[in-house]
Design an enzyme around this catalytic site. Sequence first.
Site, mmCIF file in Angstrom:
data_model
loop_
_atom_site.group_PDB
_atom_site.id
_atom_site.type_symbol
_atom_site.label_atom_id
_atom_site.label_comp_id
_atom_site.label_asym_id
_atom_site.label_seq_id
_atom_site.Cartn_x
_atom_site.Cartn_y
_atom_site.Cartn_z
ATOM 1 N N SER A 21 57.812 -86.188 -35.225
ATOM 2 C CA SER A 21 58.711 -87.343 -35.335
ATOM 3 C C SER A 21 58.172 -88.361 -36.336
ATOM 4 O O SER A 21 56.963 -88.650 -36.353
ATOM 5 C CB SER A 21 58.847 -88.050 -33.984
ATOM 6 O OG SER A 21 59.458 -87.225 -33.048
ATOM 7 N N ASP A 68 67.041 -95.139 -22.730
ATOM 8 C CA ASP A 68 68.137 -94.350 -23.299
ATOM 9 C C ASP A 68 69.056 -95.338 -24.013
ATOM 10 O O ASP A 68 69.692 -96.178 -23.357
ATOM 11 C CB ASP A 68 68.877 -93.626 -22.168
ATOM 12 C CG ASP A 68 70.048 -92.812 -22.686
ATOM 13 O OD1 ASP A 68 70.454 -92.998 -23.852
ATOM 14 O OD2 ASP A 68 70.571 -91.990 -21.912
ATOM 15 N N VAL A 69 69.138 -95.252 -25.328
ATOM 16 C CA VAL A 69 69.890 -96.283 -26.073
ATOM 17 C C VAL A 69 71.411 -96.174 -25.897
ATOM 18 O O VAL A 69 72.136 -97.049 -26.358
ATOM 19 C CB VAL A 69 69.516 -96.324 -27.576
ATOM 20 C CG1 VAL A 69 68.052 -96.613 -27.781
ATOM 21 C CG2 VAL A 69 69.956 -95.060 -28.306
ATOM 22 N N ALA A 99 73.811 -87.082 -33.256
ATOM 23 C CA ALA A 99 75.240 -86.761 -33.411
ATOM 24 C C ALA A 99 75.456 -85.377 -32.833
ATOM 25 O O ALA A 99 74.524 -84.574 -32.777
ATOM 26 C CB ALA A 99 75.626 -86.787 -34.887
ATOM 27 N N TYR A 159 75.900 -83.858 -43.815
ATOM 28 C CA TYR A 159 75.411 -85.066 -43.132
ATOM 29 C C TYR A 159 76.557 -85.800 -42.416
ATOM 30 O O TYR A 159 76.359 -86.509 -41.443
ATOM 31 C CB TYR A 159 74.678 -85.972 -44.122
ATOM 32 C CG TYR A 159 73.647 -86.861 -43.451
ATOM 33 C CD1 TYR A 159 72.603 -86.336 -42.713
ATOM 34 C CD2 TYR A 159 73.739 -88.244 -43.545
ATOM 35 C CE1 TYR A 159 71.678 -87.147 -42.089
ATOM 36 C CE2 TYR A 159 72.812 -89.069 -42.923
ATOM 37 C CZ TYR A 159 71.787 -88.510 -42.198
ATOM 38 O OH TYR A 159 70.885 -89.318 -41.574
ATOM 39 N N LYS A 166 74.881 -94.048 -40.506
ATOM 40 C CA LYS A 166 73.788 -94.700 -41.241
ATOM 41 C C LYS A 166 74.325 -95.867 -42.090
ATOM 42 O O LYS A 166 73.633 -96.871 -42.274
ATOM 43 C CB LYS A 166 73.043 -93.699 -42.129
ATOM 44 C CG LYS A 166 72.215 -92.673 -41.354
ATOM 45 C CD LYS A 166 71.122 -93.313 -40.519
ATOM 46 C CE LYS A 166 70.159 -92.283 -39.937
ATOM 47 N NZ LYS A 166 69.324 -92.834 -38.856
ATOM 48 N N ILE A 195 62.530 -85.062 -44.248
ATOM 49 C CA ILE A 195 61.276 -84.633 -43.611
ATOM 50 C C ILE A 195 61.626 -83.681 -42.477
ATOM 51 O O ILE A 195 62.539 -83.961 -41.687
ATOM 52 C CB ILE A 195 60.488 -85.857 -43.065
ATOM 53 C CG1 ILE A 195 60.131 -86.806 -44.210
ATOM 54 C CG2 ILE A 195 59.227 -85.421 -42.311
ATOM 55 C CD1 ILE A 195 59.503 -88.111 -43.757
ATOM 56 N N ARG A 196 60.906 -82.568 -42.395
ATOM 57 C CA ARG A 196 61.236 -81.559 -41.382
ATOM 58 C C ARG A 196 60.860 -82.048 -39.970
ATOM 59 O O ARG A 196 59.684 -82.111 -39.632
ATOM 60 C CB ARG A 196 60.482 -80.267 -41.700
ATOM 61 C CG ARG A 196 61.170 -79.019 -41.220
ATOM 62 C CD ARG A 196 60.403 -77.782 -41.591
ATOM 63 N NE ARG A 196 60.527 -77.422 -42.986
ATOM 64 C CZ ARG A 196 61.603 -76.847 -43.527
ATOM 65 N NH1 ARG A 196 62.656 -76.585 -42.773
ATOM 66 N NH2 ARG A 196 61.643 -76.541 -44.803
ATOM 67 N N THR A 197 61.854 -82.445 -39.195
ATOM 68 C CA THR A 197 61.638 -82.916 -37.814
ATOM 69 C C THR A 197 62.711 -82.269 -36.930
ATOM 70 O O THR A 197 63.580 -81.557 -37.439
ATOM 71 C CB THR A 197 61.817 -84.455 -37.714
ATOM 72 O OG1 THR A 197 63.167 -84.758 -38.076
ATOM 73 C CG2 THR A 197 60.842 -85.219 -38.580
ATOM 74 N N LEU A 198 62.655 -82.585 -35.648
ATOM 75 C CA LEU A 198 63.653 -82.066 -34.707
ATOM 76 C C LEU A 198 65.068 -82.492 -35.129
ATOM 77 O O LEU A 198 65.995 -81.686 -35.161
ATOM 78 C CB LEU A 198 63.331 -82.629 -33.313
ATOM 79 C CG LEU A 198 63.852 -81.901 -32.110
ATOM 80 C CD1 LEU A 198 63.302 -80.479 -32.073
ATOM 81 C CD2 LEU A 198 63.442 -82.652 -30.839
HETATM 82 P P1 NAD Z 1 63.200 -86.879 -34.168
HETATM 83 O O1 NAD Z 1 64.137 -85.905 -33.573
HETATM 84 O O2 NAD Z 1 61.758 -86.621 -34.031
HETATM 85 O O3 NAD Z 1 63.515 -88.357 -33.658
HETATM 86 C C1 NAD Z 1 64.791 -88.767 -33.235
HETATM 87 C C2 NAD Z 1 64.581 -89.510 -31.940
HETATM 88 O O4 NAD Z 1 65.796 -90.092 -31.485
HETATM 89 C C3 NAD Z 1 64.069 -88.589 -30.811
HETATM 90 O O5 NAD Z 1 62.864 -89.089 -30.298
HETATM 91 C C4 NAD Z 1 65.175 -88.682 -29.765
HETATM 92 O O6 NAD Z 1 64.687 -88.591 -28.433
HETATM 93 C C5 NAD Z 1 65.714 -90.062 -30.065
HETATM 94 N N1 NAD Z 1 67.016 -90.286 -29.433
HETATM 95 C C6 NAD Z 1 68.186 -89.649 -29.646
HETATM 96 N N2 NAD Z 1 69.128 -90.124 -28.818
HETATM 97 C C7 NAD Z 1 68.549 -91.102 -28.064
HETATM 98 C C8 NAD Z 1 68.991 -91.953 -27.029
HETATM 99 N N3 NAD Z 1 70.238 -91.918 -26.561
HETATM 100 N N4 NAD Z 1 68.105 -92.846 -26.502
HETATM 101 C C9 NAD Z 1 66.836 -92.908 -26.941
HETATM 102 N N5 NAD Z 1 66.351 -92.111 -27.916
HETATM 103 C C10 NAD Z 1 67.198 -91.202 -28.458
HETATM 104 O O7 NAD Z 1 63.597 -86.937 -35.723
HETATM 105 P P2 NAD Z 1 63.176 -87.938 -36.903
HETATM 106 O O8 NAD Z 1 63.524 -87.206 -38.143
HETATM 107 O O9 NAD Z 1 61.807 -88.444 -36.692
HETATM 108 O O10 NAD Z 1 64.254 -89.104 -36.755
HETATM 109 C C11 NAD Z 1 63.911 -90.472 -36.614
HETATM 110 C C12 NAD Z 1 64.847 -91.336 -37.424
HETATM 111 O O11 NAD Z 1 64.613 -91.113 -38.809
HETATM 112 C C13 NAD Z 1 66.327 -91.070 -37.184
HETATM 113 O O12 NAD Z 1 67.034 -92.302 -37.240
HETATM 114 C C14 NAD Z 1 66.693 -90.211 -38.383
HETATM 115 O O13 NAD Z 1 68.066 -90.272 -38.686
HETATM 116 C C15 NAD Z 1 65.854 -90.900 -39.437
HETATM 117 N N6 NAD Z 1 65.649 -90.138 -40.677
HETATM 118 C C16 NAD Z 1 65.165 -88.873 -40.643
HETATM 119 C C17 NAD Z 1 64.986 -88.199 -41.833
HETATM 120 C C18 NAD Z 1 64.466 -86.771 -41.844
HETATM 121 O O14 NAD Z 1 64.653 -86.089 -42.847
HETATM 122 N N7 NAD Z 1 63.807 -86.323 -40.806
HETATM 123 C C19 NAD Z 1 65.287 -88.823 -43.063
HETATM 124 C C20 NAD Z 1 65.765 -90.117 -43.062
HETATM 125 C C21 NAD Z 1 65.941 -90.790 -41.856
#
Ligand code: NAD
Length: 258
Positions: A21, A68-69, A99, A159, A166, A195-198
Amino acid sequence: MDILGLKDKNIVVMGVANERSIAWGIAKRLMEVGANVIFTYRKERSKGKIEKVLADYSEYKTAVVECDVNSDDSIAKAFEEIGSSFGTIDGIVHSVAFANGDDLKNRFVETSRDGYAFAQDTSAYSLIAVANAAKPYLTEGASIVTMSYLGAERVLDGYNVMGVAKAALEASMRYLAADLGKEGIRVNAISAGAIRTLAAKGVPSFNQILHKIEETSPLKRNTNQEEVADMTIVMLSALSRGVTGETIYVDSGYNIMG
Ligand code: NAD
């Protein structure tokens, strides 16, 4: 000299699901610079993961709180708990988005009413709800940072509904900055590169995006968790005290290219 001014400050980090994350990279850096980190999680599974990785950081002052948001009650409960344990909050990292998979896979024109509302609620409105719940505890000089993506401004394949969320997130960030500025609270967004994440797993064209950034960005490479973390630290710190309402790109410069 503590030029960051983050030592012993209380920073809430929302959105650590696992070690990949973006929020985890930020939390690690915050602990390294001496901040107290309060983690929030949505699912019990994430709580377990956070507690497991925190076993290696036992010398730091941390807390793990459910939030939980999508629920006003959960947000209120979380910030009351944080407020009563820590007294004040000096910063918040909002790194949360979600989403429905179908709304990312299907044609954009097929986006459902529920799916649209759900993406907005989780990924954009949550910033406003969190800022409001945290407000009684936010100190003068506090900084809120949210995570955005280039899909807010440009049409990026796959997206879809998240790009619209966003866009709303970045606009909400600016309105919050204007509103909270009189209390000395700053609000900014980081527009991170891919960035490669969940969360990234849900974007069907993610591998192509990574490849394209490598080919066409000025730095000819993808960005990483550490680079986003470092800029977030700057935006939380006293170094950025004159900056609010901005979207800062940490994307190897990809956004400037035609
Ligand atoms: P991630 O899956 O590790 O993190 C997303 C988090 O959102 C998770 O911890 C999940 O539990 C949380 N979440 C989702 N619904 C929720 C809810 N109802 N209540 C509380 N928490 C909730 O992935 P990430 O890539 O680290 O994403 C973090 C942020 O960065 C996100 O806003 C994502 O859009 C943004 N982002 C990611 C990338 C990318 O390429 N990975 C690029 C730009 C922006």
